[in-house]
Motif scaffolding. Structure first.
Motif, PDB file in Angstrom:
ATOM      1  N   ILE A 164      36.641  36.528  36.771  1.00 59.38           N
ATOM      2  CA  ILE A 164      37.610  36.640  37.905  1.00 59.38           C
ATOM      3  C   ILE A 164      37.588  38.017  38.471  1.00 59.38           C
ATOM      4  O   ILE A 164      37.362  39.066  37.831  1.00 59.38           O
ATOM      5  CB  ILE A 164      39.205  36.318  37.202  1.00 59.38           C
ATOM      6  N   LEU A 165      37.515  37.975  39.737  1.00 60.69           N
ATOM      7  CA  LEU A 165      37.294  39.130  40.668  1.00 60.69           C
ATOM      8  C   LEU A 165      38.721  39.336  41.344  1.00 60.69           C
ATOM      9  O   LEU A 165      39.341  38.679  42.183  1.00 60.69           O
ATOM     10  CB  LEU A 165      36.428  39.223  41.746  1.00 60.69           C
ATOM     11  N   ASP A 166      39.484  40.340  40.517  1.00 63.36           N
ATOM     12  CA  ASP A 166      40.966  40.497  41.194  1.00 63.36           C
ATOM     13  C   ASP A 166      40.902  41.805  42.230  1.00 63.36           C
ATOM     14  O   ASP A 166      40.405  42.893  41.910  1.00 63.36           O
ATOM     15  CB  ASP A 166      42.100  41.070  40.020  1.00 63.36           C
ATOM     16  N   ASN A 167      41.737  41.291  43.505  1.00 61.86           N
ATOM     17  CA  ASN A 167      41.483  42.526  44.481  1.00 61.86           C
ATOM     18  C   ASN A 167      42.423  43.680  44.239  1.00 61.86           C
ATOM     19  O   ASN A 167      42.085  44.677  45.186  1.00 61.86           O
ATOM     20  CB  ASN A 167      41.847  41.716  45.880  1.00 61.86           C
ATOM     21  N   SER A 192      39.295  35.819  43.065  1.00 60.90           N
ATOM     22  CA  SER A 192      38.141  35.093  43.449  1.00 60.90           C
ATOM     23  C   SER A 192      37.410  34.700  42.083  1.00 60.90           C
ATOM     24  O   SER A 192      37.695  35.398  41.041  1.00 60.90           O
ATOM     25  CB  SER A 192      37.197  35.827  44.169  1.00 60.90           C
ATOM     26  N   VAL A 193      36.816  33.671  42.101  1.00 65.53           N
ATOM     27  CA  VAL A 193      36.232  33.079  41.110  1.00 65.53           C
ATOM     28  C   VAL A 193      34.628  33.365  41.402  1.00 65.53           C
ATOM     29  O   VAL A 193      34.116  33.020  42.186  1.00 65.53           O
ATOM     30  CB  VAL A 193      36.560  31.652  40.390  1.00 65.53           C
ATOM     31  N   ILE A 194      33.605  33.993  40.307  1.00 64.62           N
ATOM     32  CA  ILE A 194      32.504  33.984  40.496  1.00 64.62           C
ATOM     33  C   ILE A 194      31.600  33.117  39.572  1.00 64.62           C
ATOM     34  O   ILE A 194      31.997  33.196  38.318  1.00 64.62           O
ATOM     35  CB  ILE A 194      31.880  35.634  40.163  1.00 64.62           C
ATOM     36  N   LYS A 195      30.862  32.360  39.922  1.00 62.39           N
ATOM     37  CA  LYS A 195      30.272  31.420  39.061  1.00 62.39           C
ATOM     38  C   LYS A 195      28.774  31.700  39.213  1.00 62.39           C
ATOM     39  O   LYS A 195      28.094  31.773  40.326  1.00 62.39           O
ATOM     40  CB  LYS A 195      30.446  30.088  39.179  1.00 62.39           C
ATOM     41  N   SER A 196      27.920  31.773  37.927  1.00 65.84           N
ATOM     42  CA  SER A 196      26.579  31.946  38.280  1.00 65.84           C
ATOM     43  C   SER A 196      26.014  30.717  37.674  1.00 65.84           C
ATOM     44  O   SER A 196      26.537  30.147  36.936  1.00 65.84           O
ATOM     45  CB  SER A 196      26.255  33.323  37.468  1.00 65.84           C
ATOM     46  N   THR A 197      24.585  30.578  37.802  1.00 64.85           N
ATOM     47  CA  THR A 197      23.934  29.558  37.259  1.00 64.85           C
ATOM     48  C   THR A 197      22.901  30.287  35.936  1.00 64.85           C
ATOM     49  O   THR A 197      22.102  29.473  35.481  1.00 64.85           O
ATOM     50  CB  THR A 197      23.012  28.985  38.182  1.00 64.85           C
ATOM     51  N   PHE A 198      23.252  31.241  35.533  1.00 66.00           N
ATOM     52  CA  PHE A 198      22.473  31.930  34.311  1.00 66.00           C
ATOM     53  C   PHE A 198      22.745  30.949  33.232  1.00 66.00           C
ATOM     54  O   PHE A 198      24.206  30.674  32.990  1.00 66.00           O
ATOM     55  CB  PHE A 198      22.931  33.208  34.212  1.00 66.00           C
ATOM     56  N   LYS A 199      21.771  30.871  32.416  1.00 66.68           N
ATOM     57  CA  LYS A 199      22.091  29.905  31.249  1.00 66.68           C
ATOM     58  C   LYS A 199      23.116  30.619  30.169  1.00 66.68           C
ATOM     59  O   LYS A 199      23.514  31.605  30.363  1.00 66.68           O
ATOM     60  CB  LYS A 199      20.698  29.797  30.597  1.00 66.68           C
ATOM     61  N   PHE A 240      24.610  32.308  42.547  1.00 62.35           N
ATOM     62  CA  PHE A 240      26.100  32.342  42.120  1.00 62.35           C
ATOM     63  C   PHE A 240      26.832  32.281  43.401  1.00 62.35           C
ATOM     64  O   PHE A 240      26.478  32.323  44.714  1.00 62.35           O
ATOM     65  CB  PHE A 240      26.426  33.774  41.355  1.00 62.35           C
ATOM     66  N   THR A 241      28.005  31.902  42.958  1.00 58.47           N
ATOM     67  CA  THR A 241      29.045  31.576  44.212  1.00 58.47           C
ATOM     68  C   THR A 241      30.212  32.387  43.960  1.00 58.47           C
ATOM     69  O   THR A 241      30.644  32.887  42.952  1.00 58.47           O
ATOM     70  CB  THR A 241      29.461  30.181  44.122  1.00 58.47           C
ATOM     71  N   ILE A 242      30.902  32.899  45.072  1.00 57.93           N
ATOM     72  CA  ILE A 242      32.087  33.528  45.075  1.00 57.93           C
ATOM     73  C   ILE A 242      33.169  32.731  45.954  1.00 57.93           C
ATOM     74  O   ILE A 242      32.943  32.722  46.831  1.00 57.93           O
ATOM     75  CB  ILE A 242      32.055  35.065  45.633  1.00 57.93           C
ATOM     76  N   THR A 243      34.111  32.181  45.171  1.00 60.89           N
ATOM     77  CA  THR A 243      35.241  31.467  46.105  1.00 60.89           C
ATOM     78  C   THR A 243      36.602  31.794  45.527  1.00 60.89           C
ATOM     79  O   THR A 243      36.775  32.118  44.491  1.00 60.89           O
ATOM     80  CB  THR A 243      35.119  30.092  45.783  1.00 60.89           C
ATOM     81  N   PRO A 244      37.633  32.119  46.629  1.00 58.20           N
ATOM     82  CA  PRO A 244      37.292  32.157  47.948  1.00 58.20           C
ATOM     83  C   PRO A 244      36.592  33.467  48.291  1.00 58.20           C
ATOM     84  O   PRO A 244      36.869  34.542  47.617  1.00 58.20           O
ATOM     85  CB  PRO A 244      38.526  32.123  48.483  1.00 58.20           C
ATOM     86  N   ASN A 245      35.904  33.562  49.381  1.00 54.13           N
ATOM     87  CA  ASN A 245      35.363  34.677  50.042  1.00 54.13           C
ATOM     88  C   ASN A 245      35.527  34.657  51.476  1.00 54.13           C
ATOM     89  O   ASN A 245      34.874  33.938  52.128  1.00 54.13           O
ATOM     90  CB  ASN A 245      33.999  34.956  49.467  1.00 54.13           C
ATOM     91  N   PRO A 246      36.492  35.501  52.236  1.00 54.18           N
ATOM     92  CA  PRO A 246      37.191  36.628  51.475  1.00 54.18           C
ATOM     93  C   PRO A 246      38.236  36.556  50.462  1.00 54.18           C
ATOM     94  O   PRO A 246      38.849  35.472  50.106  1.00 54.18           O
ATOM     95  CB  PRO A 246      37.744  37.269  52.887  1.00 54.18           C
ATOM     96  N   VAL A 247      38.228  37.418  49.650  1.00 53.61           N
ATOM     97  CA  VAL A 247      39.122  37.518  48.474  1.00 53.61           C
ATOM     98  C   VAL A 247      40.647  38.013  49.136  1.00 53.61           C
ATOM     99  O   VAL A 247      40.713  39.313  49.467  1.00 53.61           O
ATOM    100  CB  VAL A 247      38.771  38.434  47.409  1.00 53.61           C
ATOM    101  N   VAL A 248      41.605  37.214  48.944  1.00 54.72           N
ATOM    102  CA  VAL A 248      43.021  37.534  49.218  1.00 54.72           C
ATOM    103  C   VAL A 248      43.716  37.854  47.962  1.00 54.72           C
ATOM    104  O   VAL A 248      44.311  38.957  48.005  1.00 54.72           O
ATOM    105  CB  VAL A 248      43.817  36.297  49.758  1.00 54.72           C
ATOM    106  N   ASP A 249      43.793  37.499  47.013  1.00 54.65           N
ATOM    107  CA  ASP A 249      44.319  37.855  45.585  1.00 54.65           C
ATOM    108  C   ASP A 249      43.154  37.837  44.575  1.00 54.65           C
ATOM    109  O   ASP A 249      43.077  38.973  43.996  1.00 54.65           O
ATOM    110  CB  ASP A 249      45.210  36.794  45.281  1.00 54.65           C
TER     111      ASP A 249
END
Length: 102
Positions: A70-73, A34-41, A23-32
């Motif tokens: 969406i990860l909201d800081n 961030s989007v987390i994307k996984s490769t789970f089916k 999975f990816t977290i972009t952007p990281n560090p989170v300013v406002d």
């Protein structure tokens, strides 16, 4: 661990060493936000847990694999947090770290 021990010892100093992740977290560090994307089916039941450095569970969010989260800081103080993604359909657990900036 001692040399005469029959126990295999594994020493890891970071979460990344345990699982380079799918999975990816972009952007990281989170300013406002961030989007987390996984490769789970797609369609697999997945749980996102956010933990503080002591391992205390701060947030849980359920979603379907293949979706973006969406990860909201605004829900967290500035600092380092652990991310745990659980694919409940395949019993797979992935770990990562995220930095929140406030």
């Amino acid at each position: 661990c001692e040399a005469s021990s029959n126990i295999e010892c594994i020493t890891n100093t970071s979460v990344y060493e345990l699982n380079p992740g799918s999975f990816t977290i972009t952007p990281n560090p989170v300013v406002d936000k961030s989007v987390i994307k996984s490769t789970f089916k797609s369609g697999s039941l997945t749980t996102l847990n956010v933990l503080d450095l002591s391992g205390k569970l701060l947030s849980t969010q359920n979603f379907e694999g293949g979706e973006e989260i969406i990860l909201d800081n605004k829900f967290f103080k500035g600092g380092l947090y652990f991310i745990e993604l659980r694919n409940n359909s395949d019993n797979e657990i992935l770990y990562g770290k995220v930095v929140i900036l406030n």
